[in-house]
Design a protein around this motif. Sequence first.
Motif, short mmCIF file in Angstrom:
data_model
loop_
_atom_site.label_atom_id
_atom_site.label_comp_id
_atom_site.label_asym_id
_atom_site.label_seq_id
_atom_site.Cartn_x
_atom_site.Cartn_y
_atom_site.Cartn_z
N VAL A 47 44.88 54.18 52.29
CA VAL A 47 43.71 53.35 51.96
C VAL A 47 43.79 52.86 50.52
N ILE A 48 44.25 53.70 49.61
CA ILE A 48 44.38 53.28 48.21
C ILE A 48 45.35 52.10 48.11
N LYS A 49 46.49 52.23 48.76
CA LYS A 49 47.47 51.14 48.72
C LYS A 49 46.88 49.86 49.33
N SER A 50 46.20 50.01 50.45
CA SER A 50 45.58 48.85 51.11
C SER A 50 44.52 48.21 50.23
N LEU A 51 43.69 49.03 49.61
CA LEU A 51 42.64 48.54 48.71
C LEU A 51 43.25 47.75 47.56
N ILE A 52 44.25 48.32 46.93
CA ILE A 52 44.86 47.67 45.76
C ILE A 52 45.50 46.34 46.17
N ASP A 53 46.27 46.36 47.26
CA ASP A 53 46.91 45.13 47.73
C ASP A 53 45.88 44.06 48.07
N TYR A 54 44.83 44.47 48.78
CA TYR A 54 43.80 43.53 49.20
C TYR A 54 43.06 42.95 47.99
N ALA A 55 42.69 43.81 47.06
CA ALA A 55 41.93 43.36 45.88
C ALA A 55 42.75 42.37 45.05
N ILE A 56 44.04 42.64 44.89
CA ILE A 56 44.89 41.73 44.11
C ILE A 56 45.02 40.39 44.85
N SER A 57 45.19 40.44 46.15
CA SER A 57 45.28 39.22 46.96
C SER A 57 43.96 38.44 46.88
N HIS A 58 42.85 39.13 46.95
CA HIS A 58 41.53 38.49 46.83
C HIS A 58 41.40 37.79 45.48
N ASN A 59 41.80 38.46 44.41
CA ASN A 59 41.70 37.87 43.08
C ASN A 59 42.50 36.58 42.99
N THR A 60 43.69 36.58 43.59
CA THR A 60 44.54 35.39 43.59
C THR A 60 43.85 34.25 44.35
N PHE A 61 43.25 34.56 45.50
CA PHE A 61 42.54 33.56 46.29
C PHE A 61 41.36 33.00 45.49
N GLU A 62 40.61 33.88 44.87
CA GLU A 62 39.46 33.48 44.07
C GLU A 62 39.88 32.52 42.96
N GLU A 63 40.98 32.84 42.29
CA GLU A 63 41.49 31.98 41.23
C GLU A 63 41.92 30.62 41.77
N SER A 64 42.45 30.58 42.99
CA SER A 64 42.85 29.30 43.57
C SER A 64 41.64 28.39 43.77
N LEU A 65 40.50 28.98 44.17
CA LEU A 65 39.28 28.18 44.29
C LEU A 65 38.84 27.65 42.94
N MET A 66 38.89 28.51 41.93
CA MET A 66 38.49 28.10 40.58
C MET A 66 39.40 26.99 40.06
N GLU A 67 40.69 27.15 40.30
CA GLU A 67 41.65 26.14 39.83
C GLU A 67 41.40 24.80 40.49
N LYS A 68 41.20 24.79 41.81
CA LYS A 68 40.95 23.54 42.53
C LYS A 68 39.67 22.87 42.06
N ALA A 69 38.71 23.67 41.60
CA ALA A 69 37.44 23.12 41.12
C ALA A 69 37.50 22.72 39.65
N GLY A 70 38.61 23.02 38.98
CA GLY A 70 38.70 22.72 37.56
C GLY A 70 37.82 23.60 36.71
#
Length: 149
Positions: A47-70
């Motif tokens: 679960v720790i490994k899954s949490l860490i992988d998921y959270a990092i992936s989520h952060n990357t996705f979140e940043e992609s939204l921010m980038e597209k919005a300028g």
Amino acid sequence: MSFVITWTTEFETGIDIIDEQHKRIFEYLEEIDHAIKTHNADEVEHVIKSLIDYAISHNTFEESLMEKAGYPMLEPHHQVHEAFKARAKSYSDRLVQGEDTFRVAREIRTDIGLWLTNHIKRDDKHYVSFVKRNIEGGFVARMLGKFFR
């Protein structure tokens, strides 16, 4: 003593896909708590490994939204995410080095839980209106339209 932070409406951003991803991170924290209570070291590590992988992936996705919005504060937000990634990696390293699985898990449950709640309420809430305002009517809005309410 158990310390689990649960999802409430105070953490909603109004961007459905982001809220669903945040809810999943909260669920991972609950799964860590359950694994600790059942003294299942293999489950804790999984679960720790899954949490860490998921959270990092989520952060990357979140940043992609921010980038597209300028979003003008993308770089500082990215630096916060990078600090999170380093912190998460340090927990993984401690497990690999043989540190007590349950002690590390309890720290993660508390530390990541507190970090997440503060990050959502402070940093994430800051970008939401900007992202919504700058994406509405554009290509990304059409692409993600079903995720906004």
